[in-house]
Design an enzyme around this catalytic site. Structure first.
Site, short mmCIF file in Angstrom:
data_model
loop_
_atom_site.label_atom_id
_atom_site.label_comp_id
_atom_site.label_asym_id
_atom_site.label_seq_id
_atom_site.Cartn_x
_atom_site.Cartn_y
_atom_site.Cartn_z
N CYS A 285 40.52 34.56 37.62
CA CYS A 285 39.74 33.72 36.80
C CYS A 285 38.51 34.37 36.51
O CYS A 285 37.96 34.13 35.29
CB CYS A 285 39.46 32.46 37.65
SG CYS A 285 40.92 31.20 37.53
N GLY B 270 55.31 38.63 48.54
CA GLY B 270 54.53 39.61 48.41
C GLY B 270 53.47 39.26 47.29
O GLY B 270 52.67 40.22 47.01
N HIS C 158 50.56 35.56 37.85
CA HIS C 158 50.75 36.88 37.03
C HIS C 158 52.37 37.52 36.92
O HIS C 158 52.94 37.37 38.19
CB HIS C 158 49.75 38.01 37.59
CG HIS C 158 50.01 38.14 39.11
ND1 HIS C 158 49.53 37.12 40.11
CD2 HIS C 158 50.57 39.29 39.79
CE1 HIS C 158 49.63 37.88 41.51
NE2 HIS C 158 50.35 38.86 41.34
N ASP D 150 46.93 46.86 35.95
CA ASP D 150 46.60 46.82 37.37
C ASP D 150 46.17 47.83 38.23
O ASP D 150 46.01 48.98 37.59
CB ASP D 150 48.36 46.90 38.22
CG ASP D 150 48.12 46.02 39.55
OD1 ASP D 150 48.78 45.09 39.73
OD2 ASP D 150 47.53 46.72 40.47
N HIS E 70 46.86 33.67 41.55
CA HIS E 70 46.67 33.14 40.21
C HIS E 70 47.93 33.69 39.65
O HIS E 70 48.10 34.86 39.54
CB HIS E 70 45.48 33.48 39.72
CG HIS E 70 45.28 33.22 38.07
ND1 HIS E 70 43.99 32.81 37.72
CD2 HIS E 70 45.84 33.29 37.09
CE1 HIS E 70 44.17 32.58 36.32
NE2 HIS E 70 45.17 32.80 36.00
N HIS F 278 54.14 40.97 36.59
CA HIS F 278 53.92 42.60 36.70
C HIS F 278 54.64 43.04 35.46
O HIS F 278 56.04 42.91 35.62
CB HIS F 278 54.26 43.11 37.87
CG HIS F 278 53.49 42.61 39.00
ND1 HIS F 278 52.56 43.45 39.70
CD2 HIS F 278 53.72 41.50 39.90
CE1 HIS F 278 52.07 42.94 40.50
NE2 HIS F 278 52.71 41.79 40.85
N HIS G 143 44.17 28.55 35.35
CA HIS G 143 44.36 28.75 36.51
C HIS G 143 45.66 27.89 37.30
O HIS G 143 45.74 26.69 37.08
CB HIS G 143 43.31 28.62 37.74
CG HIS G 143 43.83 29.00 39.19
ND1 HIS G 143 43.54 30.19 39.63
CD2 HIS G 143 44.20 28.36 40.15
CE1 HIS G 143 43.92 30.06 40.91
NE2 HIS G 143 44.46 29.25 41.25
P1 5GP Z 1 50.87 40.34 43.91
O1 5GP Z 1 50.90 41.26 45.02
O2 5GP Z 1 50.08 39.18 43.93
O3 5GP Z 1 52.19 40.27 43.22
O4 5GP Z 1 50.12 41.53 42.72
C1 5GP Z 1 48.55 41.29 42.61
C2 5GP Z 1 48.30 42.51 41.79
O5 5GP Z 1 46.96 42.30 41.61
C3 5GP Z 1 48.34 43.79 42.56
O6 5GP Z 1 49.51 44.52 42.13
C4 5GP Z 1 46.98 44.32 42.66
O7 5GP Z 1 47.05 45.87 42.59
C5 5GP Z 1 46.29 43.82 41.56
N1 5GP Z 1 44.88 43.34 41.72
C6 5GP Z 1 44.33 42.93 42.71
N2 5GP Z 1 42.75 42.53 42.38
C7 5GP Z 1 43.08 43.12 41.30
C8 5GP Z 1 41.70 43.52 40.40
O8 5GP Z 1 40.37 42.92 40.55
N3 5GP Z 1 41.73 44.09 39.21
C9 5GP Z 1 43.26 44.48 38.80
N4 5GP Z 1 43.00 45.04 37.37
N5 5GP Z 1 44.17 44.30 39.62
C10 5GP Z 1 44.02 43.87 40.78
ZN ZN Z 2 42.66 32.01 38.88
#
Ligand code: 5GP
Ligand code: ZN
Length: 113
Positions: free
Chosen positions: A7, A92, A99, A30, A97, A101, A46
């Site tokens: 957010c 994982g 997202h 990322d 929030h 990939h 969100h």
């Molecule tokens: P998840 O593990 O929830 O599937 O993916 C979260 C992703 O967010 C991870 O790949 C991590 O590298 C990325 N990430 C976490 N914090 C930040 C941030 O502050 N900025 C950016 N650009 N990516 C982030």
């Molecule tokens: Zn959020």
């Protein structure tokens, strides 16, 4: 949501390398890329995951439209990228929030670990 890092990226309170933006979604690089191309696309509103997004009419469609627009704008080869969303900590998910990939630019193996 005030304590949500994504957010804060939407609000431009913390920086990110933005790759695509429209009224509904934001896509940015990322911070810890797992492939030469590793972009995250998120709804500006969100929600925790895509199950919750399904309760907001059109939200999942808006995300997938954003992905298609991004791929077109970036001129990516449609043969060779992956779209994945980790739903829940056991899968994982570390940022709660929603997202997706987008991964590409290398050979992607299957199944993911
Ligand atoms: P998840 O593990 O929830 O599937 O993916 C979260 C992703 O967010 C991870 O790949 C991590 O590298 C990325 N990430 C976490 N914090 C930040 C941030 O502050 N900025 C950016 N650009 N990516 C982030
Ligand atoms: Zn959020």
């Amino acid at each position: 949501m005030s304590d949500c890092i994504f957010c804060k990226i939407v609000a431009k309170e913390i920086p990110a390398q933005i790759m695509y933006e429209d009224e509904f979604v934001l896509a940015f690089k990322d911070l810890s890329p797992q492939a030469p191309t590793h972009i995250l696309i998120i709804p500006k509103t969100h929600v925790e995951n895509f199950l919750e997004a399904a309760q907001h009419q059109g939200m999942n469609d808006q995300i997938f439209t954003g992905i298609a627009n991004l791929v077109k704008e970036q001129g990516w080869n449609p043969n060779g990228f992956r779209v994945v969303s980790n739903c829940g900590s056991k899968a994982g998910q570390s940022v709660f929030h929603l997202h997706f990939h987008l991964l590409g630019g290398r050979e992607l193996t299957w199944p993911p670990g």
